[in-house]
Design an enzyme around this catalytic site. Structure first.
Site, mmCIF file in Angstrom:
data_model
loop_
_atom_site.group_PDB
_atom_site.id
_atom_site.type_symbol
_atom_site.label_atom_id
_atom_site.label_comp_id
_atom_site.label_asym_id
_atom_site.label_seq_id
_atom_site.Cartn_x
_atom_site.Cartn_y
_atom_site.Cartn_z
ATOM 1 N N THR A 68 0.859 -1.177 0.000
ATOM 2 C CA THR A 68 0.000 0.000 0.000
ATOM 3 C C THR A 68 0.901 1.234 0.000
ATOM 4 O O THR A 68 2.104 1.138 0.212
ATOM 5 C CB THR A 68 -0.893 0.043 1.257
ATOM 6 O OG1 THR A 68 -0.051 0.171 2.416
ATOM 7 C CG2 THR A 68 -1.716 -1.221 1.386
ATOM 8 N N PHE A 99 3.125 -1.354 4.810
ATOM 9 C CA PHE A 99 2.459 -0.100 5.135
ATOM 10 C C PHE A 99 3.516 0.995 5.220
ATOM 11 O O PHE A 99 4.575 0.801 5.810
ATOM 12 C CB PHE A 99 1.714 -0.206 6.462
ATOM 13 C CG PHE A 99 0.575 -1.191 6.465
ATOM 14 C CD1 PHE A 99 -0.622 -0.893 5.842
ATOM 15 C CD2 PHE A 99 0.712 -2.421 7.096
ATOM 16 C CE1 PHE A 99 -1.674 -1.805 5.844
ATOM 17 C CE2 PHE A 99 -0.327 -3.333 7.109
ATOM 18 C CZ PHE A 99 -1.526 -3.031 6.484
ATOM 19 N N VAL A 125 7.633 -2.352 6.825
ATOM 20 C CA VAL A 125 7.480 -0.904 6.913
ATOM 21 C C VAL A 125 8.090 -0.251 5.679
ATOM 22 O O VAL A 125 9.280 -0.431 5.391
ATOM 23 C CB VAL A 125 8.166 -0.345 8.179
ATOM 24 C CG1 VAL A 125 7.980 1.172 8.246
ATOM 25 C CG2 VAL A 125 7.610 -1.015 9.429
ATOM 26 N N LYS A 126 7.276 0.505 4.953
ATOM 27 C CA LYS A 126 7.771 1.182 3.754
ATOM 28 C C LYS A 126 8.415 2.515 4.133
ATOM 29 O O LYS A 126 7.778 3.369 4.758
ATOM 30 C CB LYS A 126 6.632 1.420 2.751
ATOM 31 C CG LYS A 126 6.087 0.144 2.124
ATOM 32 C CD LYS A 126 5.059 0.435 1.063
ATOM 33 C CE LYS A 126 5.692 0.876 -0.235
ATOM 34 N NZ LYS A 126 4.699 0.983 -1.325
ATOM 35 N N ILE A 127 9.659 2.651 3.734
ATOM 36 C CA ILE A 127 10.407 3.880 3.949
ATOM 37 C C ILE A 127 10.840 4.423 2.588
ATOM 38 O O ILE A 127 11.512 3.709 1.835
ATOM 39 C CB ILE A 127 11.674 3.623 4.809
ATOM 40 C CG1 ILE A 127 11.308 3.023 6.163
ATOM 41 C CG2 ILE A 127 12.479 4.916 4.971
ATOM 42 C CD1 ILE A 127 10.691 3.981 7.135
#
Length: 272
Positions: A68, A99, A125-127
């Site tokens: 997402t 996310f 975790v999207k960074i």
């Protein structure tokens, strides 16, 4: 060979043992012997933030994960970020889901990342590779990865960014390197050399998997698979097309003409 089915039939059956895909088109079953799932080693991830679409993708059986991002959440009308994340994780708890953090400040970004990480064992975790000021996220990526946080480093476009990311990621932690191949192509550049080099770089870190992001068409799946890319994200429309892999071209041609004819009847056009 044809097998008759009810005209309202709209599902597919994958015969795992025979490795044959059956596709129901206009009430007729076709045995698509040319297509085999064994030919694809790449993992299909569904890209989106509409829970209905995500659950439909989950039910296909061939989707292996989800991603997402804030833009997709905006498009889907998501108002409560954490509420959305928890609802998704409650319904899909056995596949990886990414996310993304929202903050532009690295200090706040770190706290958001740890919060997202705590939501579930299947969470990545999207960074983004930089913030909106163009400042590198590499120091934060290295810190979070060192703490055991599974990351999906996103918005990567250059080989230099891939190199920096691979070096920063903890090899003992599962992580994803997302290269936006589709958006590279949108600039008029061939993404294949970028992705080919990225494959080589990611193979130097046992914990890193390369993801082909922003796919534009179904054939991108085959391109990515041929290069040895680990994962590709697909939109709901591409996932629908994946259900019909191997459809005879004659049938595809006929379906196209039927589509034209259907629209003509709705529009009521007349030439003579």
């Amino acid at each position: 060979m044809e097998l008759k089915a009810d005209s309202n039939c709209s599902f597919i059956i994958i015969a795992i043992k025979l490795r044959i895909l059956f596709d129901c088109v206009e009430g007729e079953w076709y045995i698509l012997e040319k297509f085999k799932w064994d030919n694809l080693s790449i993992k299909i991830y569904a890209d989106g933030a509409n829970i209905h679409d995500m659950l439909n993708a989950y039910k296909t059986g061939f989707v292996r994960g989800f991603t997402t991002n804030p833009s997709l959440m905006k498009k889907a009308g998501v108002k409560d970020y954490l509420g959305f994340a928890r609802e998704v994780l409650n319904k899909i708890n056995d596949l990886p889901i990414s996310f993304e953090v929202f903050a532009d400040d690295f200090g706040i970004m770190e706290r958001e990342a740890l919060k997202i990480h705590s939501l579930g064992d299947n969470v990545f975790v999207k960074i983004p590779i930089t913030n909106s000021k163009g400042e590198s996220s590499i120091p934060l990526i290295k810190k979070l990865s060192g703490q055991g946080v599974s990351l999906n480093v996103t918005a990567i476009f250059t080989i230099e960014q891939v190199e920096e990311t691979v070096m920063a990621l903890n090899p003992n932690v599962e992580s994803i390197v997302s290269v936006f191949a589709g958006r590279i192509a949108d600039t008029g550049r061939d993404p294949i050399p970028y992705m080919k080099k990225s494959v080589e770089l990611c193979q130097q870190n046992k914990g890193a998997e390369l993801l082909w992001a922003s796919s534009r068409e179904l054939f991108n799946v085959y391109e990515a698979n041929r290069l040895g890319v680990d994962i590709i994200t697909c939109t709901p429309s591409i996932i629908e097309k994946l259900k019909k892999l191997g459809k005879p071209l004659e049938q595809a041609s006929l379906d196209t003409v039927k589509g034209f004819n259907k629209d003509i009847k709705v529009l009521g056009y007349s030439i003579l």
